[in-house]
Design an enzyme around this catalytic site. Structure first.
Site, PDB file in Angstrom:
ATOM      1  N   GLY A  14      42.920  47.003  46.938  1.00  0.00           N
ATOM      2  CA  GLY A  14      41.713  46.978  47.771  1.00  0.00           C
ATOM      3  C   GLY A  14      42.084  46.859  49.234  1.00  0.00           C
ATOM      4  O   GLY A  14      41.316  46.307  50.032  1.00  0.00           O
ATOM      5  N   ARG A  17      40.040  48.624  53.032  1.00  0.00           N
ATOM      6  CA  ARG A  17      38.916  48.165  53.879  1.00  0.00           C
ATOM      7  C   ARG A  17      38.642  46.696  53.590  1.00  0.00           C
ATOM      8  O   ARG A  17      39.289  46.092  52.723  1.00  0.00           O
ATOM      9  CB  ARG A  17      37.657  49.010  53.648  1.00  0.00           C
ATOM     10  CG  ARG A  17      37.160  49.024  52.219  1.00  0.00           C
ATOM     11  CD  ARG A  17      36.053  50.066  52.041  1.00  0.00           C
ATOM     12  NE  ARG A  17      35.805  50.391  50.647  1.00  0.00           N
ATOM     13  CZ  ARG A  17      34.889  49.801  49.881  1.00  0.00           C
ATOM     14  NH1 ARG A  17      34.120  48.859  50.390  1.00  0.00           N
ATOM     15  NH2 ARG A  17      34.735  50.146  48.617  1.00  0.00           N
ATOM     16  N   SER A  38      44.038  51.533  46.746  1.00  0.00           N
ATOM     17  CA  SER A  38      42.643  51.559  46.282  1.00  0.00           C
ATOM     18  C   SER A  38      42.345  53.007  45.916  1.00  0.00           C
ATOM     19  O   SER A  38      43.247  53.844  45.893  1.00  0.00           O
ATOM     20  CB  SER A  38      41.675  51.030  47.348  1.00  0.00           C
ATOM     21  OG  SER A  38      41.616  51.903  48.440  1.00  0.00           O
ATOM     22  N   ASP A  64      43.604  53.208  40.877  1.00  0.00           N
ATOM     23  CA  ASP A  64      42.415  52.634  40.243  1.00  0.00           C
ATOM     24  C   ASP A  64      42.896  51.434  39.423  1.00  0.00           C
ATOM     25  O   ASP A  64      43.613  51.601  38.428  1.00  0.00           O
ATOM     26  CB  ASP A  64      41.759  53.681  39.328  1.00  0.00           C
ATOM     27  CG  ASP A  64      40.504  53.146  38.642  1.00  0.00           C
ATOM     28  OD1 ASP A  64      40.290  51.910  38.644  1.00  0.00           O
ATOM     29  OD2 ASP A  64      39.746  53.962  38.098  1.00  0.00           O
ATOM     30  N   VAL A  65      42.521  50.239  39.833  1.00  0.00           N
ATOM     31  CA  VAL A  65      43.073  49.041  39.167  1.00  0.00           C
ATOM     32  C   VAL A  65      42.583  48.860  37.730  1.00  0.00           C
ATOM     33  O   VAL A  65      43.120  48.031  37.002  1.00  0.00           O
ATOM     34  CB  VAL A  65      42.809  47.733  39.969  1.00  0.00           C
ATOM     35  CG1 VAL A  65      43.506  47.756  41.306  1.00  0.00           C
ATOM     36  CG2 VAL A  65      41.324  47.435  40.094  1.00  0.00           C
ATOM     37  N   ASN A  91      43.286  41.886  45.157  1.00  0.00           N
ATOM     38  CA  ASN A  91      42.071  41.746  45.960  1.00  0.00           C
ATOM     39  C   ASN A  91      40.953  42.728  45.597  1.00  0.00           C
ATOM     40  O   ASN A  91      39.793  42.492  45.923  1.00  0.00           O
ATOM     41  CB  ASN A  91      42.475  41.918  47.437  1.00  0.00           C
ATOM     42  CG  ASN A  91      41.306  42.139  48.355  1.00  0.00           C
ATOM     43  OD1 ASN A  91      40.574  41.209  48.691  1.00  0.00           O
ATOM     44  ND2 ASN A  91      41.092  43.397  48.757  1.00  0.00           N
ATOM     45  N   SER A 144      36.400  33.949  43.738  1.00  0.00           N
ATOM     46  CA  SER A 144      35.172  33.774  44.524  1.00  0.00           C
ATOM     47  C   SER A 144      34.643  32.381  44.224  1.00  0.00           C
ATOM     48  O   SER A 144      34.842  31.867  43.106  1.00  0.00           O
ATOM     49  CB  SER A 144      34.120  34.804  44.103  1.00  0.00           C
ATOM     50  OG  SER A 144      32.831  34.430  44.594  1.00  0.00           O
ATOM     51  N   TYR A 157      29.479  39.057  37.710  1.00  0.00           N
ATOM     52  CA  TYR A 157      30.435  38.778  38.793  1.00  0.00           C
ATOM     53  C   TYR A 157      31.022  37.379  38.635  1.00  0.00           C
ATOM     54  O   TYR A 157      32.245  37.197  38.695  1.00  0.00           O
ATOM     55  CB  TYR A 157      29.719  38.932  40.132  1.00  0.00           C
ATOM     56  CG  TYR A 157      30.628  38.771  41.338  1.00  0.00           C
ATOM     57  CD1 TYR A 157      31.504  39.782  41.705  1.00  0.00           C
ATOM     58  CD2 TYR A 157      30.590  37.611  42.117  1.00  0.00           C
ATOM     59  CE1 TYR A 157      32.343  39.644  42.820  1.00  0.00           C
ATOM     60  CE2 TYR A 157      31.412  37.468  43.217  1.00  0.00           C
ATOM     61  CZ  TYR A 157      32.280  38.483  43.577  1.00  0.00           C
ATOM     62  OH  TYR A 157      33.101  38.335  44.668  1.00  0.00           O
ATOM     63  N   ALA A 159      31.223  35.505  35.979  1.00  0.00           N
ATOM     64  CA  ALA A 159      32.087  35.419  34.788  1.00  0.00           C
ATOM     65  C   ALA A 159      33.443  36.049  35.072  1.00  0.00           C
ATOM     66  O   ALA A 159      34.490  35.501  34.697  1.00  0.00           O
ATOM     67  CB  ALA A 159      31.412  36.110  33.611  1.00  0.00           C
ATOM     68  N   LYS A 161      34.955  36.352  37.930  1.00  0.00           N
ATOM     69  CA  LYS A 161      35.729  35.555  38.887  1.00  0.00           C
ATOM     70  C   LYS A 161      36.170  34.212  38.280  1.00  0.00           C
ATOM     71  O   LYS A 161      37.240  33.703  38.610  1.00  0.00           O
ATOM     72  CB  LYS A 161      34.919  35.345  40.168  1.00  0.00           C
ATOM     73  CG  LYS A 161      34.698  36.637  40.964  1.00  0.00           C
ATOM     74  CD  LYS A 161      36.005  37.272  41.403  1.00  0.00           C
ATOM     75  CE  LYS A 161      35.798  38.427  42.365  1.00  0.00           C
ATOM     76  NZ  LYS A 161      37.058  38.985  42.884  1.00  0.00           N
TER      77      LYS A 161
HETATM   78  N1  LIG Z   1      33.080  39.534  51.059  1.00  0.00           N
HETATM   79  C1  LIG Z   1      32.749  38.430  50.399  1.00  0.00           C
HETATM   80  O1  LIG Z   1      31.783  37.741  50.761  1.00  0.00           O
HETATM   81  C2  LIG Z   1      33.560  37.976  49.213  1.00  0.00           C
HETATM   82  C3  LIG Z   1      33.311  36.688  48.698  1.00  0.00           C
HETATM   83  C4  LIG Z   1      34.055  36.239  47.623  1.00  0.00           C
HETATM   84  C5  LIG Z   1      35.017  37.051  47.053  1.00  0.00           C
HETATM   85  N2  LIG Z   1      35.215  38.304  47.566  1.00  0.00           N
HETATM   86  C6  LIG Z   1      36.241  39.132  46.913  1.00  0.00           C
HETATM   87  O2  LIG Z   1      37.138  39.632  47.872  1.00  0.00           O
HETATM   88  C7  LIG Z   1      37.676  40.871  47.415  1.00  0.00           C
HETATM   89  C8  LIG Z   1      37.558  41.912  48.511  1.00  0.00           C
HETATM   90  O3  LIG Z   1      36.166  42.153  48.725  1.00  0.00           O
HETATM   91  P1  LIG Z   1      35.583  42.708  50.099  1.00  0.00           P
HETATM   92  O4  LIG Z   1      34.547  41.757  50.558  1.00  0.00           O
HETATM   93  O5  LIG Z   1      36.665  43.127  51.023  1.00  0.00           O
HETATM   94  O6  LIG Z   1      34.785  43.977  49.536  1.00  0.00           O
HETATM   95  P2  LIG Z   1      34.812  45.519  49.938  1.00  0.00           P
HETATM   96  O7  LIG Z   1      34.829  45.684  51.400  1.00  0.00           O
HETATM   97  O8  LIG Z   1      33.712  46.126  49.131  1.00  0.00           O
HETATM   98  O9  LIG Z   1      36.237  46.004  49.371  1.00  0.00           O
HETATM   99  C9  LIG Z   1      36.495  46.075  48.003  1.00  0.00           C
HETATM  100  C10 LIG Z   1      37.838  46.757  47.830  1.00  0.00           C
HETATM  101  O10 LIG Z   1      38.115  46.867  46.417  1.00  0.00           O
HETATM  102  C11 LIG Z   1      38.508  48.203  46.158  1.00  0.00           C
HETATM  103  N3  LIG Z   1      38.204  48.577  44.786  1.00  0.00           N
HETATM  104  C12 LIG Z   1      37.014  48.524  44.140  1.00  0.00           C
HETATM  105  N4  LIG Z   1      37.145  49.032  42.905  1.00  0.00           N
HETATM  106  C13 LIG Z   1      38.448  49.404  42.763  1.00  0.00           C
HETATM  107  C14 LIG Z   1      39.198  50.008  41.735  1.00  0.00           C
HETATM  108  N5  LIG Z   1      38.653  50.333  40.545  1.00  0.00           N
HETATM  109  N6  LIG Z   1      40.513  50.253  41.948  1.00  0.00           N
HETATM  110  C15 LIG Z   1      41.091  49.943  43.127  1.00  0.00           C
HETATM  111  N7  LIG Z   1      40.438  49.361  44.131  1.00  0.00           N
HETATM  112  C16 LIG Z   1      39.120  49.114  43.961  1.00  0.00           C
HETATM  113  C17 LIG Z   1      37.724  49.027  47.165  1.00  0.00           C
HETATM  114  O11 LIG Z   1      38.318  50.292  47.395  1.00  0.00           O
HETATM  115  P3  LIG Z   1      37.816  51.657  46.703  1.00  0.00           P
HETATM  116  O12 LIG Z   1      36.329  51.537  46.481  1.00  0.00           O
HETATM  117  O13 LIG Z   1      38.213  52.729  47.666  1.00  0.00           O
HETATM  118  O14 LIG Z   1      38.595  51.762  45.429  1.00  0.00           O
HETATM  119  C18 LIG Z   1      37.846  48.153  48.403  1.00  0.00           C
HETATM  120  O15 LIG Z   1      39.061  48.400  49.058  1.00  0.00           O
HETATM  121  C19 LIG Z   1      36.922  41.209  46.133  1.00  0.00           C
HETATM  122  O16 LIG Z   1      37.676  40.843  45.004  1.00  0.00           O
HETATM  123  C20 LIG Z   1      35.679  40.356  46.225  1.00  0.00           C
HETATM  124  O17 LIG Z   1      35.108  40.060  44.963  1.00  0.00           O
HETATM  125  C21 LIG Z   1      34.517  38.788  48.621  1.00  0.00           C
END
Ligand SMILES: NC(=O)c1ccc[n+]([C@@H]2O[C@H](COP(=O)([O-])OP(=O)(O)OC[C@H]3O[C@@H](n4cnc5c(N)ncnc54)[C@H](OP(=O)(O)O)[C@@H]3O)[C@@H](O)[C@H]2O)c1
Length: 252
Positions: A14, A17, A38, A64-65, A91, A144, A157, A159, A161
């Site tokens: 991930g 971005r 990603s 693709d993870v 991530n 999370s 979500y 579950a 995490k």
């Molecule tokens: N932002 C928050 O408030 C928050 C809070 C708690 C936890 N988190 C956790 O932090 C992590 C990063 O989230 P973020 O906020 O940066 O979200 P984001 O901007 O939506 O980024 C999510 C990343 O995951 C990648 N991804 C999704 N599905 C994938 C797949 N099948 N294979 C490979 N990569 C995949 C996406 O890339 P592609 O779509 O290009 O594959 C993207 O790079 C996540 O695990 C999220 O649950 C975020």
């Protein structure tokens, strides 16, 4: 002058971005060579270009993870390119806000496949490589605070995490004899694409901010220094821990 992660190779899933992009840049700034992974090649290419501007080495590997083959290819290509895998930041993740009674099985599977199965697949492939290298390693799972508390409309979500947290603790115990530390970070709300809809809805955002003692969302850079610490020697005697970084949302 040598930096704290000089000579280390870090894989950030991930990494194209959001939080992952910030983690990649923070690890690179501390001397790591970074692999960003990603599904979206354009996002990954942008991060590699930013890395070149910031004067650290990065490579993009479309991944693709949820696919074992794709994740194994990620680790193999990382080794082919940089010679090792020393740090994995697990991530990649997706979220869905939906009442339990309306959620489809496909929606549930997408959450669990990406957030939990993806974490397992990448950790397994990286751990196999780290064990073969016989010089230890660091696995950092992004969970999370929703994996620690009850949140309506987020059962899938939460579950997934909570599963990441359980996985972290058990993997930490198991991999300790290989000097591989496995820790998790449990963020609260951080400004990324993941919560664009929340931030676009003024009333909803206000309701959420009232649940956070800090009365704001976090910025990605407020997590990055913790990622760097867990990736470096600061975590050599620390494993199976979950660090909550959420402006106090979980303790109220
Ligand atoms: N932002 C928050 O408030 C928050 C809070 C708690 C936890 N988190 C956790 O932090 C992590 C990063 O989230 P973020 O906020 O940066 O979200 P984001 O901007 O939506 O980024 C999510 C990343 O995951 C990648 N991804 C999704 N599905 C994938 C797949 N099948 N294979 C490979 N990569 C995949 C996406 O890339 P592609 O779509 O290009 O594959 C993207 O790079 C996540 O695990 C999220 O649950 C975020």
């Amino acid at each position: 002058m040598s930096k704290i992660l000089t000579g280390k190779v870090a894989v950030v899933t991930g990494g194209g971005r959001g939080l992952g992009r910030a983690f990649a840049h923070a690890l690179g700034a501390e001397g790591a060579q970074v692999v960003v992974a990603s599904r979206n090649q354009t996002d990954l290419d942008r991060v590699v270009a930013e890395a070149a501007e910031a004067d650290y080495k990065a490579v993009a590997i479309q991944t693709d993870v949820t696919s074992e083959e794709s994740v194994n290819n990620l680790v193999q290509q990382s080794v082919d390119h940089f010679g090792s895998v020393d740090i994995l930041v697990n991530n990649s993740g997706v979220v869905l806000t939906k009442p339990l009674v309306d959620m489809t099985v496909d929606e549930w599977d997408r959450l669990v496949d990406t957030n939990l199965r993806g974490t397992f697949l990448a950790a397994q492939a990286a751990a196999r490589q780290m064990i073969a290298q016989a010089r230890g390693g660091k696995i950092i799972n992004i969970a999370s605070n929703f994996g620690l508390k009850g949140i309506p409309n987020h059962t899938g979500y939460s579950a997934s995490k909570a599963g990441v947290i359980g996985f972290t603790r058990s993997a930490a115990v198991e991999l300790s004899r290989h000097n591989i530390q496995v820790n998790a970070i449990a963020p609260g709300y951080f400004v990324t694409d993941m919560n664009t809809e929340v931030r676009a809805n003024h009333d909803l955002q206000e309701r959420i901010l009232k649940t956070i003692p800090a009365r704001r969302m976090g910025e990605a850079d407020e997590l990055s220094s913790w990622i760097v610490s867990l990736a470096g020697t600061a975590s050599d005697f620390m494993t199976g821990e979950v660090i909550v970084i959420d402006g106090g949302q979980t303790v109220v």
